[in-house]
Design a protein around this motif. Structure first.
Motif, mmCIF file in Angstrom:
data_model
loop_
_atom_site.group_PDB
_atom_site.id
_atom_site.type_symbol
_atom_site.label_atom_id
_atom_site.label_comp_id
_atom_site.label_asym_id
_atom_site.label_seq_id
_atom_site.Cartn_x
_atom_site.Cartn_y
_atom_site.Cartn_z
ATOM 1 N N ILE A 2 0.840 -1.206 0.000
ATOM 2 C CA ILE A 2 0.000 0.000 0.000
ATOM 3 C C ILE A 2 0.873 1.253 0.000
ATOM 4 C CG2 ILE A 2 -1.637 1.338 1.394
ATOM 5 C CD1 ILE A 2 -2.994 -1.403 2.032
ATOM 6 N N ASN A 3 1.914 1.248 0.822
ATOM 7 C CA ASN A 3 2.815 2.406 0.888
ATOM 8 C C ASN A 3 3.496 2.672 -0.458
ATOM 9 O OD1 ASN A 3 4.128 4.488 2.528
ATOM 10 N ND2 ASN A 3 5.985 3.301 2.175
ATOM 11 N N GLU A 4 3.837 1.606 -1.177
ATOM 12 C CA GLU A 4 4.538 1.748 -2.457
ATOM 13 C C GLU A 4 3.588 1.708 -3.661
ATOM 14 O OE1 GLU A 4 7.726 2.461 -2.936
ATOM 15 O OE2 GLU A 4 8.131 2.489 -0.776
ATOM 16 N N ASN A 5 2.276 1.603 -3.408
ATOM 17 C CA ASN A 5 1.251 1.570 -4.456
ATOM 18 C C ASN A 5 1.513 0.447 -5.476
ATOM 19 O OD1 ASN A 5 -1.160 2.473 -5.600
ATOM 20 N ND2 ASN A 5 -0.087 3.794 -7.041
ATOM 21 N N ILE A 6 1.809 -0.741 -4.948
ATOM 22 C CA ILE A 6 2.107 -1.894 -5.803
ATOM 23 C C ILE A 6 0.791 -2.520 -6.273
ATOM 24 C CG2 ILE A 6 3.144 -4.194 -5.878
ATOM 25 C CD1 ILE A 6 5.114 -3.171 -3.699
ATOM 26 N N LYS A 7 0.664 -2.671 -7.586
ATOM 27 C CA LYS A 7 -0.536 -3.268 -8.194
ATOM 28 C C LYS A 7 -0.282 -4.686 -8.686
ATOM 29 C CE LYS A 7 -2.911 0.466 -7.654
ATOM 30 N NZ LYS A 7 -3.737 0.545 -6.460
ATOM 31 N N LEU A 8 0.986 -5.030 -8.958
ATOM 32 C CA LEU A 8 1.320 -6.365 -9.449
ATOM 33 C C LEU A 8 2.760 -6.665 -9.065
ATOM 34 C CD1 LEU A 8 0.225 -8.773 -11.132
ATOM 35 C CD2 LEU A 8 1.174 -7.644 -13.154
ATOM 36 N N ALA A 9 2.967 -7.836 -8.432
ATOM 37 C CA ALA A 9 4.317 -8.196 -7.999
ATOM 38 C C ALA A 9 4.405 -9.686 -7.722
ATOM 39 C CB ALA A 9 4.698 -7.414 -6.746
ATOM 40 N N SER A 10 5.636 -10.151 -7.717
ATOM 41 C CA SER A 10 5.965 -11.522 -7.342
ATOM 42 C C SER A 10 6.670 -11.471 -5.993
ATOM 43 C CB SER A 10 6.891 -12.119 -8.403
ATOM 44 O OG SER A 10 7.326 -13.399 -8.026
ATOM 45 N N ILE A 11 6.384 -12.450 -5.129
ATOM 46 C CA ILE A 11 6.910 -12.464 -3.759
ATOM 47 C C ILE A 11 7.739 -13.725 -3.529
ATOM 48 C CG2 ILE A 11 6.282 -12.460 -1.299
ATOM 49 C CD1 ILE A 11 5.328 -9.965 -2.905
ATOM 50 N N ASN A 12 8.870 -13.569 -2.844
ATOM 51 C CA ASN A 12 9.693 -14.690 -2.375
ATOM 52 C C ASN A 12 10.241 -14.327 -1.011
ATOM 53 O OD1 ASN A 12 9.962 -16.776 -4.555
ATOM 54 N ND2 ASN A 12 10.471 -14.920 -5.704
ATOM 55 N N ALA A 13 10.342 -15.322 -0.118
ATOM 56 C CA ALA A 13 10.879 -15.040 1.210
ATOM 57 C C ALA A 13 11.436 -16.304 1.852
ATOM 58 C CB ALA A 13 9.793 -14.442 2.111
ATOM 59 N N ILE A 14 12.318 -16.077 2.825
ATOM 60 C CA ILE A 14 12.818 -17.115 3.706
ATOM 61 C C ILE A 14 12.822 -16.538 5.108
ATOM 62 C CG2 ILE A 14 14.197 -18.322 1.973
ATOM 63 C CD1 ILE A 14 16.664 -16.853 3.116
ATOM 64 N N GLY A 15 13.007 -17.388 6.105
ATOM 65 C CA GLY A 15 13.062 -16.896 7.466
ATOM 66 C C GLY A 15 12.623 -17.951 8.455
ATOM 67 N N ALA A 16 12.202 -17.494 9.623
ATOM 68 C CA ALA A 16 11.781 -18.392 10.687
ATOM 69 C C ALA A 16 10.471 -17.889 11.293
ATOM 70 C CB ALA A 16 12.860 -18.482 11.761
ATOM 71 N N VAL A 17 9.575 -18.834 11.577
ATOM 72 C CA VAL A 17 8.278 -18.508 12.175
ATOM 73 C C VAL A 17 8.008 -19.452 13.349
ATOM 74 C CG1 VAL A 17 7.248 -17.545 10.073
ATOM 75 C CG2 VAL A 17 7.081 -19.991 10.499
ATOM 76 N N ASN A 18 7.161 -18.994 14.269
ATOM 77 C CA ASN A 18 6.811 -19.846 15.404
ATOM 78 C C ASN A 18 5.305 -20.018 15.569
ATOM 79 O OD1 ASN A 18 6.128 -17.348 16.385
ATOM 80 N ND2 ASN A 18 7.549 -17.373 18.110
#
Length: 142
Positions: A29-45
């Protein structure tokens, strides 16, 4: 959460205790993105993922708590009725190597999440498809 934009790529760090989908939406919303691809890594609990049963046209969710590494988090940002719409899937593995995943409903970061958003110059709207019961891409005819 902090992020930096490099041309059409955003590199973000989502911090411990933050929910991934909430932070992704804030960036989009802040960057006004209308179309994008997402990739991520990390840790969750603490995360919830779902599986869509096509014959019932319904999602069934599973929640997990404990120590998990994100083995894959991928998806898209688009719009539906002109508003932000994200569709992500996540797989996460526990200390024994068992991996669980599906349609991402919620994920709380336990250490860090490194998120890459590749902005695509364009717009693709989602519309409800009665046959599948899903919100699918609709492409404008040229």
């Amino acid at each position: 959460m902090e992020y930096k934009k490099f041309d059409n790529i955003i590199i973000a760090r989502i911090d411990k205790g933050e929910e991934i989908l909430e932070q992704l939406k804030a960036i989009a919303i802040n960057e006004n993105i209308k179309l994008a691809s997402i990739n991520a890594i990390g840790a969750v609990n603490d995360f919830t993922v779902g599986v869509y049963k096509t014959d019932e046209k319904k999602y069934f969710s599973n929640s997990f708590k404990g120590y998990y590494e994100i083995t894959s988090l991928t998806g898209t940002i688009s719009t539906m009725n002109g508003e932000y719409c994200a569709h992500l899937h996540m797989s996460a593995g526990n200390e024994k190597g068992a991996v669980f995943g599906g349609h991402l409903n919620r994920a709380v970061v336990s250490a860090i999440c490194e998120l890459v958003i590749t902005i695509i110059n364009g717009k693709v709207e989602r519309v409800y498809d009665g046959e599948t019961g899903l919100n699918v891409f609709e492409f404008e005819q040229s």
